[in-house]
Design a protein around this motif. Structure first.
Motif, PDB file in Angstrom:
ATOM      1  N   THR A 127      44.446  31.050  32.689  1.00  0.00           N
ATOM      2  CA  THR A 127      43.634  32.006  32.390  1.00  0.00           C
ATOM      3  C   THR A 127      43.550  32.172  33.569  1.00  0.00           C
ATOM      4  OG1 THR A 127      43.090  31.820  30.232  1.00  0.00           O
ATOM      5  CG2 THR A 127      42.049  33.210  31.610  1.00  0.00           C
ATOM      6  N   LEU A 128      43.903  33.559  33.712  1.00  0.00           N
ATOM      7  CA  LEU A 128      43.702  34.876  35.372  1.00  0.00           C
ATOM      8  C   LEU A 128      42.432  35.061  36.136  1.00  0.00           C
ATOM      9  CD1 LEU A 128      44.232  34.187  38.271  1.00  0.00           C
ATOM     10  CD2 LEU A 128      45.954  36.227  37.860  1.00  0.00           C
ATOM     11  N   ILE A 129      41.078  35.029  36.400  1.00  0.00           N
ATOM     12  CA  ILE A 129      40.178  35.308  36.557  1.00  0.00           C
ATOM     13  C   ILE A 129      40.041  36.468  37.704  1.00  0.00           C
ATOM     14  CG2 ILE A 129      37.507  35.788  36.730  1.00  0.00           C
ATOM     15  CD1 ILE A 129      37.457  33.226  35.005  1.00  0.00           C
ATOM     16  N   SER A 130      39.902  37.503  37.991  1.00  0.00           N
ATOM     17  CA  SER A 130      40.239  38.540  39.053  1.00  0.00           C
ATOM     18  C   SER A 130      38.785  38.448  39.603  1.00  0.00           C
ATOM     19  CB  SER A 130      40.909  39.541  39.131  1.00  0.00           C
ATOM     20  OG  SER A 130      42.048  39.526  38.816  1.00  0.00           O
ATOM     21  N   ILE A 131      38.607  38.270  41.140  1.00  0.00           N
ATOM     22  CA  ILE A 131      37.423  38.981  41.792  1.00  0.00           C
ATOM     23  C   ILE A 131      37.640  40.149  42.763  1.00  0.00           C
ATOM     24  CG2 ILE A 131      34.841  37.536  42.979  1.00  0.00           C
ATOM     25  CD1 ILE A 131      36.237  36.081  41.005  1.00  0.00           C
ATOM     26  N   VAL A 132      36.948  40.854  42.515  1.00  0.00           N
ATOM     27  CA  VAL A 132      37.245  41.698  43.563  1.00  0.00           C
ATOM     28  C   VAL A 132      35.511  42.453  44.238  1.00  0.00           C
ATOM     29  CG1 VAL A 132      37.754  44.942  43.765  1.00  0.00           C
ATOM     30  CG2 VAL A 132      38.359  43.639  41.474  1.00  0.00           C
ATOM     31  N   THR A 133      36.175  42.190  45.912  1.00  0.00           N
ATOM     32  CA  THR A 133      34.764  42.752  46.454  1.00  0.00           C
ATOM     33  C   THR A 133      35.786  44.146  47.361  1.00  0.00           C
ATOM     34  OG1 THR A 133      36.111  40.769  48.025  1.00  0.00           O
ATOM     35  CG2 THR A 133      34.031  40.932  46.849  1.00  0.00           C
ATOM     36  N   SER A 134      34.470  44.562  47.659  1.00  0.00           N
ATOM     37  CA  SER A 134      34.817  46.157  48.428  1.00  0.00           C
ATOM     38  C   SER A 134      33.749  45.804  49.686  1.00  0.00           C
ATOM     39  CB  SER A 134      34.208  47.506  48.122  1.00  0.00           C
ATOM     40  OG  SER A 134      34.170  48.126  48.586  1.00  0.00           O
ATOM     41  N   SER A 185      36.288  52.772  46.066  1.00  0.00           N
ATOM     42  CA  SER A 185      36.878  51.740  46.153  1.00  0.00           C
ATOM     43  C   SER A 185      36.875  50.728  45.591  1.00  0.00           C
ATOM     44  CB  SER A 185      36.042  51.716  48.010  1.00  0.00           C
ATOM     45  OG  SER A 185      36.710  50.790  48.239  1.00  0.00           O
ATOM     46  N   PRO A 186      35.305  50.254  45.529  1.00  0.00           N
ATOM     47  CA  PRO A 186      35.190  49.030  44.269  1.00  0.00           C
ATOM     48  C   PRO A 186      36.096  49.817  42.793  1.00  0.00           C
ATOM     49  CG  PRO A 186      33.234  49.238  45.426  1.00  0.00           C
ATOM     50  CD  PRO A 186      34.286  50.491  45.374  1.00  0.00           C
ATOM     51  N   LEU A 187      35.793  50.777  42.259  1.00  0.00           N
ATOM     52  CA  LEU A 187      36.432  51.279  40.726  1.00  0.00           C
ATOM     53  C   LEU A 187      38.246  50.621  41.362  1.00  0.00           C
ATOM     54  CD1 LEU A 187      36.562  51.724  38.145  1.00  0.00           C
ATOM     55  CD2 LEU A 187      36.588  54.091  38.969  1.00  0.00           C
ATOM     56  N   HIS A 188      38.577  51.397  42.350  1.00  0.00           N
ATOM     57  CA  HIS A 188      39.851  51.004  42.506  1.00  0.00           C
ATOM     58  C   HIS A 188      40.552  49.842  42.741  1.00  0.00           C
ATOM     59  CE1 HIS A 188      44.580  52.435  44.315  1.00  0.00           C
ATOM     60  NE2 HIS A 188      44.439  51.379  45.338  1.00  0.00           N
ATOM     61  N   GLY A 189      39.430  49.029  43.473  1.00  0.00           N
ATOM     62  CA  GLY A 189      40.083  47.467  43.028  1.00  0.00           C
ATOM     63  C   GLY A 189      39.965  46.723  41.636  1.00  0.00           C
ATOM     64  N   MET A 190      39.080  47.282  41.905  1.00  0.00           N
ATOM     65  CA  MET A 190      39.606  47.126  39.504  1.00  0.00           C
ATOM     66  C   MET A 190      40.461  47.440  38.537  1.00  0.00           C
ATOM     67  SD  MET A 190      36.877  48.319  36.400  1.00  0.00           S
ATOM     68  CE  MET A 190      34.645  47.105  37.525  1.00  0.00           C
ATOM     69  N   TYR A 191      41.557  48.178  38.481  1.00  0.00           N
ATOM     70  CA  TYR A 191      41.866  49.125  39.043  1.00  0.00           C
ATOM     71  C   TYR A 191      43.278  48.060  38.904  1.00  0.00           C
ATOM     72  CZ  TYR A 191      39.454  52.799  37.151  1.00  0.00           C
ATOM     73  OH  TYR A 191      39.036  53.534  36.342  1.00  0.00           O
ATOM     74  N   GLN A 192      43.250  47.741  39.933  1.00  0.00           N
ATOM     75  CA  GLN A 192      44.831  46.925  40.786  1.00  0.00           C
ATOM     76  C   GLN A 192      44.801  44.922  40.398  1.00  0.00           C
ATOM     77  OE1 GLN A 192      46.569  48.909  42.357  1.00  0.00           O
ATOM     78  NE2 GLN A 192      45.007  50.709  42.050  1.00  0.00           N
ATOM     79  N   ALA A 193      43.479  44.959  39.738  1.00  0.00           N
ATOM     80  CA  ALA A 193      43.096  43.409  39.544  1.00  0.00           C
ATOM     81  C   ALA A 193      44.273  42.946  37.867  1.00  0.00           C
ATOM     82  CB  ALA A 193      41.608  43.186  38.697  1.00  0.00           C
ATOM     83  N   SER A 194      44.853  42.387  38.255  1.00  0.00           N
ATOM     84  CA  SER A 194      45.420  41.648  37.045  1.00  0.00           C
ATOM     85  C   SER A 194      44.690  40.731  36.299  1.00  0.00           C
ATOM     86  CB  SER A 194      46.964  41.107  37.329  1.00  0.00           C
ATOM     87  OG  SER A 194      47.348  40.240  39.029  1.00  0.00           O
ATOM     88  N   GLY A 195      43.865  39.894  36.036  1.00  0.00           N
ATOM     89  CA  GLY A 195      43.175  39.258  35.813  1.00  0.00           C
ATOM     90  C   GLY A 195      43.138  39.445  34.044  1.00  0.00           C
ATOM     91  N   GLN A 196      42.501  38.427  33.080  1.00  0.00           N
ATOM     92  CA  GLN A 196      41.893  38.997  32.323  1.00  0.00           C
ATOM     93  C   GLN A 196      40.288  39.359  31.993  1.00  0.00           C
ATOM     94  OE1 GLN A 196      44.096  38.735  28.792  1.00  0.00           O
ATOM     95  NE2 GLN A 196      45.439  38.968  31.189  1.00  0.00           N
ATOM     96  N   ALA A 197      39.741  38.684  33.311  1.00  0.00           N
ATOM     97  CA  ALA A 197      38.322  39.286  32.928  1.00  0.00           C
ATOM     98  C   ALA A 197      38.667  39.505  34.882  1.00  0.00           C
ATOM     99  CB  ALA A 197      37.912  38.207  32.780  1.00  0.00           C
ATOM    100  N   VAL A 198      37.910  40.747  35.072  1.00  0.00           N
ATOM    101  CA  VAL A 198      37.586  40.709  36.549  1.00  0.00           C
ATOM    102  C   VAL A 198      36.300  40.896  36.692  1.00  0.00           C
ATOM    103  CG1 VAL A 198      38.012  43.108  37.976  1.00  0.00           C
ATOM    104  CG2 VAL A 198      39.829  42.316  35.891  1.00  0.00           C
TER     105      VAL A 198
END
Length: 327
Positions: free
Chosen positions: A2-9, A80-93
């Motif tokens: 399972t992939l988890i995306s970490i998004v940091t602005s 900016s953080p919201l855009h990063g969240m939308y680009q993530a492909s994990g099952q959880a962000v």
């Protein structure tokens, strides 16, 4: 896995981005508390002028799990953080700041609660190593906002937390280009779990939060989730109009009865003029905040314009000159 995306602005965080990735990586590598999950770490650079982009590119060259979006300019601390969240492909962000004040060590607890069935797991900071004046002001604001808001606003929450893919999809479908996450999560009506932590003091670099950004967030929360200020403006208008009429009638009666020696003078006129002018300007400002919020909603501009991507599929970017001759 399972992939988890970490998004940091990030904005001018060259002193912190390397340590941030190392601490996040330690959570997922062999022996880490989240070792049975795969991860990607997406940095969204918001117009840094220091070595932040170079530092992240070096990380991305050494570890393909590190990915980078470079914005064409600073698009603000919400978009900016919201855009990063939308680009993530994990099952959880998992969204977090890049200044190390959102501890990466909480990732294990977030993932554990998500695995147990929670769709949203939020990090809240009832205690923070900040000045007593800022802490008192923050408490007063949240207390006032909770009383005025239409939804139970989540206090001491800045966006740091885990969001299931289904929640990210729901947020995206709402189409809000400038959301106030403290109220948006409550607005969704989805049950959420909270994990408390003490926010550490910033060790390196300077905070990017100034008076304007804090004021912007405060007004965003007010205009997004409460109509009470507009109702107060209307009520105050009726009340002051009635009071003005009564005072005017009183002066008229007094002048008719005691016209020989009753003088109004200029002081009451000047005081009344400035008082009513101040009240009008205040409420015009309140109405202006709501008009500005409506303008943001209807403009339909993109969240950000990207300048560059690293280790990510091609995405929207700045228009480039075609090389053709000018007409």
């Amino acid at each position: 896995m399972t992939l988890i995306s970490i998004v940091t602005s990030c904005l001018n965080e060259a002193d912190n981005v390397v340590e941030l990735h190392q601490r996040i990586k330690a959570q997922f590598d062999a022996g880490g508390p989240a070792a049975d999950f795969e991860f990607e770490h997406i940095y969204v650079d918001n117009g840094s002028t220091d070595a932040t982009v170079a530092q992240v590119k070096a990380l991305a060259a050494a570890d393909p799990r590190v990915k980078l979006i470079v914005n064409a300019r600073n698009f603000g601390h919400v978009r900016s953080p919201l855009h990063g969240m939308y680009q993530a492909s994990g099952q959880a962000v998992i969204c977090m700041a890049s200044d190390l004040q959102d501890p990466p060590e909480l990732i294990a607890q977030f993932v554990a609660r998500w695995r147990a069935g929670e769709l949203i797991v939020l990090g809240v900071k009832p205690h923070s190593r900040e000045t007593w004046a800022m802490a008192a002001l923050r408490r007063a604001y949240y207390r006032a906002l909770r009383r005025m808001a239409d939804v139970p606003v989540i206090a001491n929450f800045t966006g740091f937390g885990l969001y299931d893919r289904s929640v990210v999809t729901m947020i995206r479908e709402l189409g809000d280009p400038y959301p106030y996450f403290r109220g948006l999560i409550a607005e969704l009506g989805i049950r959420y779990a909270t994990i408390e932590f003490e926010q550490p003091a910033r060790v390196r670099g300077i905070t990017k939060n100034n008076f304007y950004t804090l004021y912007d967030l405060a007004m965003l929360g007010l205009t997004s989730h409460s109509k009470l200020p507009l109702r107060l403006a209307t009520l105050a208008g009726f009340t002051l109009s009635a009071a003005s009429l009564l005072v005017s009638l009183g002066y008229l009666v007094a002048k008719l009865l005691f016209w020989q020696y009753f003088t109004v003078g200029t002081a009451p006129i000047i005081i009344g003029l400035f008082f009513f002018g101040a009240v009008q300007l205040f409420f015009i400002g309140i109405v202006g905040e709501y008009v500005g919020a409506i303008h943001t909603q209807v403009s339909r501009r993109p969240l950000v314009i990207e300048k560059e991507r690293v280790n990510l599929p091609p995405g929207p970017a700045l228009p480039r000159h075609s090389g053709g001759a000018e007409p």
